[in-house]
Design a protein around this motif. Structure first.
Motif, short mmCIF file in Angstrom:
data_model
loop_
_atom_site.label_atom_id
_atom_site.label_comp_id
_atom_site.label_asym_id
_atom_site.label_seq_id
_atom_site.Cartn_x
_atom_site.Cartn_y
_atom_site.Cartn_z
N THR A 163 23.36 11.91 12.56
CA THR A 163 23.46 10.56 13.11
C THR A 163 24.83 10.41 13.77
OG1 THR A 163 21.93 9.56 11.53
CG2 THR A 163 23.61 8.12 12.48
N ILE A 219 19.87 8.82 15.71
CA ILE A 219 19.64 8.42 14.33
C ILE A 219 18.73 9.45 13.67
CG2 ILE A 219 18.66 6.67 12.79
CD1 ILE A 219 21.14 5.66 14.17
N GLU A 241 17.09 8.59 7.64
CA GLU A 241 17.82 7.39 7.24
C GLU A 241 16.87 6.23 6.99
OE1 GLU A 241 20.85 6.97 6.42
OE2 GLU A 241 21.93 8.70 7.23
N HIS A 297 24.23 1.81 10.36
CA HIS A 297 24.39 2.96 11.26
C HIS A 297 24.36 2.53 12.72
CE1 HIS A 297 24.49 6.13 8.35
NE2 HIS A 297 23.27 5.90 7.88
#
Length: 352
Positions: free
Chosen positions: A135, A144, A148, A171
């Motif tokens: 990421t 990404i 996640e 994120h």
């Protein structure tokens, strides 16, 4: 049916007119569903009838999406898209420039949602051996790792990294900070203010990260940085602090919309669009936002503890970090929009 109208920046109920033709009750204008809504039910952003694109303003920013022949990936992608749209809502609401790859092929904003080739074993990231997808951000491209969006995998990694907060939305907000450093700080007259607060970004980045993962953060890092990771390098300090600013703005706005009162006082609508004084240390508008945030985050933490949950906001903001947040607030208020909601090349389904 309800859908989000990006051109109006509001959620609206819609009434059917014809096949994939809907009238928004809020403005009596016609809209269509995004192709990713029709095909996969992962998007709730509408497309104005005058717009000929099959994808909405959010989905057009996708450069690579997961391999959707794997059934679980549709669910994980749905979660990723939820977080991405919340990020974009805040960016548009703050009138920040969102420049897509069609306008800027080299460094325009785009997203890649990829998965590790071998998903068995430990969840990969920058500090694990045999990594596949990291990421991160590079030249406008935000990548990404799809894992996640797997709650158990993300929590496992949070514990391994000794983090108290790790979310998909976090994120996105962090990586958007790297994008906006290039748009709003690097090569501008704001670089001096950045150096004063965050340090010199010309410090060797890879060496700094290697030192951080080898030795950890410096003692008493809480006095200067919002998180341990922020101490690794000035770029990461900026991105972490930027993410926290977006946490504040979005959460306070939500509380305002819901009519929250804390400690007997109303929550004020964040007013990031109002011009501040030149000295970032004395902005009255930011002080109102921060005061609301302090009361609200304390209430959120208390409510979570009442439910036996972790603190919603497990951070302490020092005086030094507060000045960094003020600086970011001023940068946001001074930023001039450079485009309408973005238009980018067609998305490509790919195995990440």
């Amino acid at each position: 049916m309800a859908g989000y109208l990006p051109d109006e920046r509001k959620l609206s109920t819609l009434e059917p007119l014809a096949e994939n033709a809907w009238m928004a009750v809020s403005n009596c204008q016609p809209y269509r569903l995004c192709k990713n809504s029709l095909d996969y039910n992962v998007c709730n952003w509408m497309i104005p009838e005058r717009d000929q694109h099959a994808l909405c303003a959010s989905c057009r920013l996708n450069h690579l999406i997961p391999n959707l022949t794997e059934a679980q990936n549709v669910t994980l992608w749905y979660r990723v898209e939820q977080a991405k749209r919340r990020l974009l809502y805040t960016l548009f609401d703050l009138n920040l420039p969102v420049i897509g790859r069609e306008q800027d092929p080299e460094s325009g904003l785009c997203f890649e949602f990829l998965q590790d080739v071998n998903v068995s074993g430990e969840f990969n990231n920058a500090v694990t051996a045999g990594q596949n997808v990291v990421t991160g951000h590079f030249s406008g491209k935000i990548t990404i790792n799809l894992r996640e969006a797997d709650h158990s995998a993300r929590i496992e990694m949070r514990d391994k990294m000794n983090e108290r907060y790790r979310t998909l939305l976090g994120h996105f907000r962090h990586e958007s900070g790297h994008y906006y450093w290039g748009r709003l700080i690097g090569g501008t007259n704001r670089i001096g203010g950045f150096h004063e607060l965050f340090g010199d970004e010309q410090k060797d980045y890879q060496l700094a990260l290697s030192d951080y993962y080898t030795y950890g953060p410096p003692p008493f890092w809480q006095e200067k940085w919002i998180s341990a990771y922020a101490s690794a390098h000035p770029w990461e300090d900026w991105a972490e602090t930027w993410a926290h600013y977006l946490h504040m703005v979005d959460t306070v706005e939500t509380a305002y919309d819901l009519g929250f009162r804390t400690q007997g006082s109303d929550i004020t609508l964040p007013q990031a669009g109002i011009q501040m004084d030149e000295d970032y240390r004395t902005p009255a508008v930011f002080d109102t936002l921060f005061d609301d945030w302090c009361r609200l985050s304390a209430a959120l933490n208390a409510l979570n503890r009442s439910m036996g949950l972790d603190d919603a906001y497990p951070f302490v903001i020092s005086g030094i970090v507060l000045n960094k947040l003020r600086f970011i607030h001023q940068v946001v208020t001074e930023a001039n929009p450079r485009s309408s909601p973005p238009v980018t090349p067609s998305q490509n389904a790919a195995i990440g």
